[in-house]
Motif scaffolding. Structure first.
Motif, PDB file in Angstrom:
ATOM      1  N   ILE A 186       4.376  -4.553  15.815  1.00 43.30           N
ATOM      2  CA  ILE A 186       3.960  -3.155  15.686  1.00 43.30           C
ATOM      3  C   ILE A 186       5.043  -2.345  14.977  1.00 43.30           C
ATOM      4  CG2 ILE A 186       3.405  -1.056  16.991  1.00 43.30           C
ATOM      5  CD1 ILE A 186       2.057  -2.872  19.028  1.00 43.30           C
ATOM      6  N   ALA A 234       4.947  -3.017  11.381  1.00 46.16           N
ATOM      7  CA  ALA A 234       3.806  -2.342  10.764  1.00 46.16           C
ATOM      8  C   ALA A 234       4.058  -0.848  10.632  1.00 46.16           C
ATOM      9  CB  ALA A 234       2.552  -2.594  11.600  1.00 46.16           C
ATOM     10  N   VAL A 250       3.983   1.694   7.383  1.00 42.20           N
ATOM     11  CA  VAL A 250       3.332   2.990   7.184  1.00 42.20           C
ATOM     12  C   VAL A 250       4.318   3.998   6.602  1.00 42.20           C
ATOM     13  CG1 VAL A 250       2.244   4.943   8.334  1.00 42.20           C
ATOM     14  CG2 VAL A 250       1.654   2.616   9.013  1.00 42.20           C
ATOM     15  N   LEU A 266       4.937   3.349   3.071  1.00 42.55           N
ATOM     16  CA  LEU A 266       3.786   3.754   2.272  1.00 42.55           C
ATOM     17  C   LEU A 266       3.841   5.243   1.966  1.00 42.55           C
ATOM     18  CD1 LEU A 266       1.256   1.944   1.490  1.00 42.55           C
ATOM     19  CD2 LEU A 266       0.019   3.393   3.089  1.00 42.55           C
ATOM     20  N   VAL A 299       5.160   8.110  -1.923  1.00 40.50           N
ATOM     21  CA  VAL A 299       4.611   9.262  -2.630  1.00 40.50           C
ATOM     22  C   VAL A 299       5.668   9.892  -3.535  1.00 40.50           C
ATOM     23  CG1 VAL A 299       3.606  11.556  -2.340  1.00 40.50           C
ATOM     24  CG2 VAL A 299       2.930   9.694  -0.818  1.00 40.50           C
TER      25      VAL A 299
END
Lengths: 429, 336
Positions: free
Chosen positions: B4, B7, B11, B14, B18
């Motif tokens: 977790i 992961a 995120v 990710l 930007v």
């Protein structure tokens, strides 16, 4: 780790990591939150990037005028109509080729599947060859084959192949003259001339057929057709009840066929056949009037039907083979003819095996219709996920809509096939 | 738990993505420019028999690579269909799209692009078989027309035939090869595209002599390189590379004499070639960026002549693409 209920059904819950129920609940909750967060992050990221690059977003583009032409439209369409309309045109084109493809593939597939089990060596070999050839060549290759090798080789519109009663009569006239019946030949040719030009043409722009024009009174004929269909249903129920009650057979099929032809014919005669035909005529570049079936459609339909039929044939064969030989022998010992044995005993049981993989083939055919883009067939994928996407640049919205549409078509197909599967499924007693 | 955590880190990564590095930094880190070109259009972008890309659009990308890396070969060419080209640029798969793309308002605005200039002023035309005995596009009522999908030609067709109250049947293919094959096999009466493209394609047909190009030009097709919104420095770099190629031709700086011209007495030449001023820094490069581009690829006129002009199989006249000083439209903004 044992389940809580096995430990004597303790009523009190301890909030501890050792409680497997609680633990799995917490972990699944966390996973759920993580997935939602992930989806949100992807959405937010996409939106931020679109805004940063100044790319338009939203679904407002569907109302903008499309501006491009489409070669096959089942509903009225012109360049000044919207992208939404173009979407509908593409969707209908996809549904048309998928629907007809499924019907043709099923018919060919069943025939070839049964033929592979034939005792006739030639029929069996031909069916096997069909399956091996069609199943082992890529569908795209088959589409290109029909489009480039077969349909593009047809003559141009000015040298179209004409079909109709006239060439047939002319040929008969020639034949009569050749065997020394000159007066008969001349009479036949004269009769042929009275028909004018043939109504059906085949050229490298497609197949042109006359367009029926329904005049006043044609609704009576339509009503007669509906009445015939209703009558057939009533007849079938009555025949079944009578068979169950008395054991007597009634020729339902032939009676139905007669009803279907005779009733509209009588209605037509009574109203003076209110259907005229608009004959296609060569004007300038191409035929004007009539209905034209474009070669892109024909190539795609033929290729998809023939390719999928190869798989369906194998599914049908497997289904029939799966029915134990004892069933056939038992039917024979009851005195059933081979045809009836097949229809009443073998096929219904084979259907249970056939339906689930058949559904997959129907889905494959529908999805493979997107390959039509290679020959310029204006299906949903070409029109919407192709041209419209390129013109508007709104990839995310358009891909989402296209995905939703194919998903919906596939799920609807599955629902219908599952419903049918439940009907033919073996009822366990 | 460990999974977790990994992961969750994913995120974060990710969302951190930007905030991006500039395109120029990306290109430098990669060591090559990603350039979107056609799948093969002689004169503009097509691979030769040894697999080397040639053409006017290809040479523009080489000029940009030369300006950045001092090596015109540090370009990765991505062949794209007309349909897929914009998605490739939007998604960042390529840094610049140099693929005979028409500059239109919707592409410049809602598609999220900036056009850097016009490498070739073109217009849409029609090609038909001589045997049809057609002299004008006005006689095309009812014709079947082969066109590549995802182009302005598809839209111009709709406009032209509606404006002239004519009917037509359009068969749209996704690649140029399929379009040409369909025309060649007789599926269509007419092939339509940019006139320059039609001349290039005519050479590839089975019997080039059996076809004629109709006189009408039905649209304005300014073809040029474009970049995506959101990186003004990169846009400037592409734009000024284009102007530098034009100014080089105007000032008589060629591939051969570029090295001598550095010491030219003409202040305009000195500014162009970096011996005066610090203009290269403005676009994130060293000041001799234009010298590198011209030395390795040539000025605009040399690029034109080599690929589509008199020294090429296409043999197209300069026409609108002459410099403004010679009565054409090509006009390089001043470097100062």
């Amino acid at each position: 780790m044992t389940d809580a209920s096995l430990r004597g059904g303790e009523p009190t819950r301890r909030w501890s990591w050792t409680d497997p129920k609680l633990r799995s609940l917490v972990l699944q909750g966390l996973l759920g939150i993580f997935l939602i967060g992930m989806a949100w992050a992807i959405l937010a990221n996409a939106q931020a990037n679109l805004a940063r690059q100044g790319i338009a977003s939203g679904f407002g583009f569907l109302d903008n005028s499309a501006g491009f032409g489409i070669s096959q439209t089942l509903i009225p369409y012109s360049e000044s109509m919207s992208y939404g309309r173009a979407f509908l045109v593409g969707l209908l084109n996809t549904l048309l080729v998928a629907f007809l493809g499924i019907i043709i593939a099923t018919i060919i597939g069943f025939l070839v599947g049964v033929a592979r089990l034939s005792d006739n060596v030639v029929i069996k070999a031909l069916a096997s060859a069909y399956v091996e050839v069609t199943r082992n060549l890529p569908p795209l290759f088959q589409i290109m084959f029909w489009y480039i090798a077969v349909l593009a080789a047809l003559p141009n519109p000015r040298q179209s192949l004409g079909f109709g009663i006239q060439p047939l009569l002319n040929a008969l006239g020639d034949g009569a003259a050749a065997i020394g019946l000159a007066p008969l030949g001349a009479a036949l040719k004269g009769f042929a001339a009275s028909f004018g030009t043939p109504g059906v043409f085949l050229n490298n722009r497609g197949l042109v057929i006359p367009r029926p024009l329904f005049e006043a009174g044609s609704d009576v004929v339509g009503l007669a057709l509906v009445a015939a269909i209703v009558l057939i249903f009533v007849l079938a129920r009555w025949a079944k009840r009578r068979r169950v009650a008395t054991g007597q057979q009634f020729p339902v099929f032939w009676t139905s066929l007669a009803l279907l032809i005779v009733l509209p014919l009588i209605a037509g005669a009574a109203t003076g056949f209110p259907v005229a035909f608009e004959k296609p005529e060569l004007k300038g570049f191409n035929f004007a009037g009539g209905i034209r079936v474009i070669p892109e459609f024909v190539a795609l339909l033929l290729a998809l039907s023939i390719y999928t039929a190869g798989f369906i044939a194998e599914i049908v064969r497997a289904g029939i083979v799966s029915v134990s030989k004892g069933q056939t022998e038992a039917a024979a010992s009851l005195g059933l003819k081979p045809g009836l044995t097949m229809r009443l005993v073998v096929i219904p049981q084979a259907m249970r095996v056939i339906i689930p993989p058949l559904t997959s083939q129907y889905l494959n055919l529908t999805k493979n219709s997107t390959l039509g883009v290679a020959v310029g067939y204006p299906d949903l994928f070409a029109i919407f996920a192709g041209t419209t996407l390129n013109q508007t640049g709104q990839a995310i919205e358009i891909i989402a809509i296209t995905m939703a549409v194919y998903l919906t078509i596939s799920i609807l197909t599955t629902i219908v096939m599952n419903w049918y599967n439940r009907r033919v499924a073996l009822v366990e007693r | 738990m460990k999974r977790i955590l990994i992961a969750a880190a994913g995120v974060l990564a990710l969302s951190a993505g930007v905030a991006k590095a500039t395109t120029l930094d990306d290109v430098k880190a990669r060591g090559a420019l990603n350039c979107g070109v056609t799948q093969g259009l002689p004169g503009f972008s097509s691979p030769d028999d040894k697999g080397n890309w040639t053409g006017i659009d290809v040479d523009f990308c080489r000029a940009v690579a030369a300006a950045i890396f001092n090596d015109a070969n540090k370009v990765r060419f991505t062949p794209l269909s007309a349909k897929d080209r914009f998605t490739a640029l939007q998604s960042g798969a390529i840094d610049v799209l140099s693929r005979n793309t028409t500059w239109t308002m919707s592409r410049d605005t809602t598609l999220g692009f900036n056009f850097a200039g016009v490498m070739y002023y073109d217009g849409q035309g029609f090609m038909v078989r001589k045997s049809l005995n057609i002299k004008s596009a006005k006689e095309l009522n009812g014709a079947s027309i082969c066109v590549q999908t995802g182009t302005t030609h598809e839209l111009n067709l709709g406009d032209y035939f509606r404006a002239n109250n004519m009917k037509y049947e359009v068969i749209a293919f996704s690649t140029i090869d399929e379009t040409v094959k369909a025309y060649d096999s007789g599926r269509c009466d007419v092939f339509t595209s940019d006139q320059s493209q039609i001349y290039a394609i005519k050479l590839k047909l089975t019997n080039a002599g059996d076809h004629i190009v109709l006189p009408e030009v039905i649209s304005k097709e300014p073809l040029g390189p474009l970049v995506r919104h959101g990186d003004d420095q990169w846009f400037d770099l592409i734009k000024w590379t284009y102007y530098a190629l034009l100014n080089a031709e105007e000032l008589g700086v060629t591939q051969k004499n570029a090295d001598q011209e550095v010491n030219s007495a003409n202040p305009e030449v000195k500014r162009l070639l970096g011996s005066d001023g610090k203009f290269g820094e403005g676009i994130g490069l060293s000041n001799d960026w234009a010298l590198r581009a011209v030395k390795q690829v040539g000025n605009y006129g040399e690029i034109f002549d080599r690929n589509v002009g008199p020294n090429s199989p296409l043999g197209i006249q300069r026409g609108l693409n002459k410099l403004w000083t010679q009565g054409g439209l090509q006009y390089g903004m001043p470097i100062r």
